[in-house]
Design an enzyme around this catalytic site. Structure first.
Site, PDB file in Angstrom:
ATOM      1  N   SER A 124      51.820  35.214  65.641  1.00 33.47           N
ATOM      2  CA  SER A 124      52.862  34.364  65.965  1.00 33.47           C
ATOM      3  C   SER A 124      54.141  35.041  66.810  1.00 33.47           C
ATOM      4  O   SER A 124      54.352  36.314  66.571  1.00 33.47           O
ATOM      5  CB  SER A 124      53.251  33.758  64.706  1.00 33.47           C
ATOM      6  OG  SER A 124      54.568  33.050  64.769  1.00 33.47           O
ATOM      7  N   TYR A 142      56.132  34.685  56.393  1.00 35.70           N
ATOM      8  CA  TYR A 142      55.195  34.313  57.358  1.00 35.70           C
ATOM      9  C   TYR A 142      55.362  35.266  58.609  1.00 35.70           C
ATOM     10  O   TYR A 142      54.505  36.277  59.273  1.00 35.70           O
ATOM     11  CB  TYR A 142      55.180  32.899  57.963  1.00 35.70           C
ATOM     12  CG  TYR A 142      54.284  32.522  58.992  1.00 35.70           C
ATOM     13  CD1 TYR A 142      52.914  32.087  58.452  1.00 35.70           C
ATOM     14  CD2 TYR A 142      54.376  32.450  60.256  1.00 35.70           C
ATOM     15  CE1 TYR A 142      51.803  31.439  59.578  1.00 35.70           C
ATOM     16  CE2 TYR A 142      53.731  32.176  61.446  1.00 35.70           C
ATOM     17  CZ  TYR A 142      52.451  31.745  60.896  1.00 35.70           C
ATOM     18  OH  TYR A 142      51.304  31.449  61.812  1.00 35.70           O
ATOM     19  N   LYS A 144      53.381  38.435  60.186  1.00 38.47           N
ATOM     20  CA  LYS A 144      52.991  38.553  61.679  1.00 38.47           C
ATOM     21  C   LYS A 144      53.397  39.732  62.211  1.00 38.47           C
ATOM     22  O   LYS A 144      52.675  40.409  63.239  1.00 38.47           O
ATOM     23  CB  LYS A 144      53.322  37.134  62.358  1.00 38.47           C
ATOM     24  CG  LYS A 144      52.886  36.073  61.798  1.00 38.47           C
ATOM     25  CD  LYS A 144      51.351  36.130  61.919  1.00 38.47           C
ATOM     26  CE  LYS A 144      50.610  34.820  61.382  1.00 38.47           C
ATOM     27  NZ  LYS A 144      49.102  34.846  61.297  1.00 38.47           N
ATOM     28  N   THR A 186      49.701  21.658  65.471  1.00 37.50           N
ATOM     29  CA  THR A 186      48.717  21.568  64.699  1.00 37.50           C
ATOM     30  C   THR A 186      49.318  21.377  63.199  1.00 37.50           C
ATOM     31  O   THR A 186      50.662  21.575  62.982  1.00 37.50           O
ATOM     32  CB  THR A 186      47.961  23.027  64.611  1.00 37.50           C
ATOM     33  OG1 THR A 186      49.192  23.975  64.216  1.00 37.50           O
ATOM     34  CG2 THR A 186      47.332  23.501  65.819  1.00 37.50           C
TER      35      THR A 186
END
Length: 322
Positions: A178, A204, A208, A239
């Site tokens: 990401s 997150y 990443k 998404t």
């Protein structure tokens, strides 16, 4: 690929502006100069494993690989969603060869066992695409005692990759990461995010960043087996990972979000291209990108070595020499 000076300048501006490069504007413009598509049937007779493929980018990646003729193996935690995903792929492409495997990459012991069984079933694996991802609202610890995003994005993929090392000989590994990694430094002192106020978004992004470092470490370590390793980021795609986890962001950027197929394009391309792209790269829209937005906060060789020692010690992969 060497771009014309004007195209290279425009590409750089788009990348640094984020909105121009990360949204659907990016591929709409960059198609004018990006590398050719893989040839039709490029993956016929080859097996590819995609984790976290019950929906979103994982499903789109599996779809793109199947279109190129690959025998696609998809994994997910939910058997129902996984069966639905397989049914969708076969409905869209009746001749597609798609096999579903229930697997949770955050469970390290189960992942090691899955890798052993899978390698027996598929002794020659062309590629594995690590797409499985989570963004928990509060700090969650797996039964094995690891913070969930770390286990899902870093430790589990490491166990799976090294468990499939022999099957992957001469193949490829792709990590779906990401652009959020640009906002974090490599934290080698608290990889489990045990200190401070926990944020799922930060967790997150932290992991990443770890994936970008891990890409280069894997590339160096697996080169002797002819295994090429790359990471990529999909930009901002429409998404569930974005709309469910970042609803405010999705509401603001909605009209500009890429569709899932566009987000997955570079992952599919990396798995299938015959172009000489080397190993260890970080890619977006079929072009290598810098692993740091600006030359600040760059991890030191000592930090990278400490991180590598940590990952190998925690996972036991590769096993220490006798």
């Amino acid at each position: 690929m060497v771009l014309h000076e004007a195209a290279a300048a425009l590409d750089w501006v788009m990348d640094k502006s984020l909105v121009l490069g990360y949204t659907k504007i990016g591929p709409a413009v960059r198609r004018a100069w990006w590398p050719h598509d893989p040839v039709p049937g490029a993956l016929v007779g080859r097996h590819v494993l995609v984790t976290g493929a019950s929906g979103g980018l994982g499903l789109a990646t599996a779809r793109g690989l199947a279109r190129l003729g690959a025998a696609v193996h998809i994994t997910g935690r939910d058997p129902g969603r996984l069966d639905d995903a397989r049914a969708r792929l076969v409905d869209e492409q009746p001749l597609a060869e798609v096999t579903a495997h229930v697997a949770d990459v955050s469970d390290l012991a189960a992942t090691a066992d899955f890798a052993r069984r899978f390698a027996v079933e598929v002794p020659r694996l062309h590629a594995v695409v690590h797409n499985a991802g989570v963004m928990p609202p509060q700090r969650t610890v797996t039964p094995e005692g690891h913070e969930l995003t770390l286990a899902t994005h870093v430790l589990g993929p490491h166990v799976l990759t090294y468990g499939l090392r022999e099957a992957l000989h001469g193949g490829r590994v792709v990590l779906v990461t990401s652009g959020g990694a640009y906002g974090q430094r490599l934290d080698v002192d608290d990889p489990e995010y045990a200190s401070g106020d926990y944020s799922g978004v930060t967790a997150y992004a932290r992991t990443k960043r770890m994936q970008l470092v891990l890409t280069e470490l894997w590339a160096r370590d697996l080169a002797a087996d002819g295994i090429r390793v790359h990471s990529m980021h999909p930009g901002w795609a429409d998404t569930p990972g974005v709309t469910d986890s970042l609803p405010r962001f999705a509401a603001v950027t909605g009209p500009l979000l890429r569709d899932a197929d566009s987000g997955a394009d570079t992952a599919v391309w990396l798995a299938a291209t015959a172009d000489p792209i080397g190993t260890g790269g970080f890619w977006h829209d079929r072009r290598r990108r810098s692993t740091h937005y600006a030359p600040v906060g760059v991890e030191s060789p000592q930090q990278v070595a400490q991180f590598w020692d940590y990952v190998r010690e925690v996972t036991g992969e590769p096993a220490p020499s006798a």
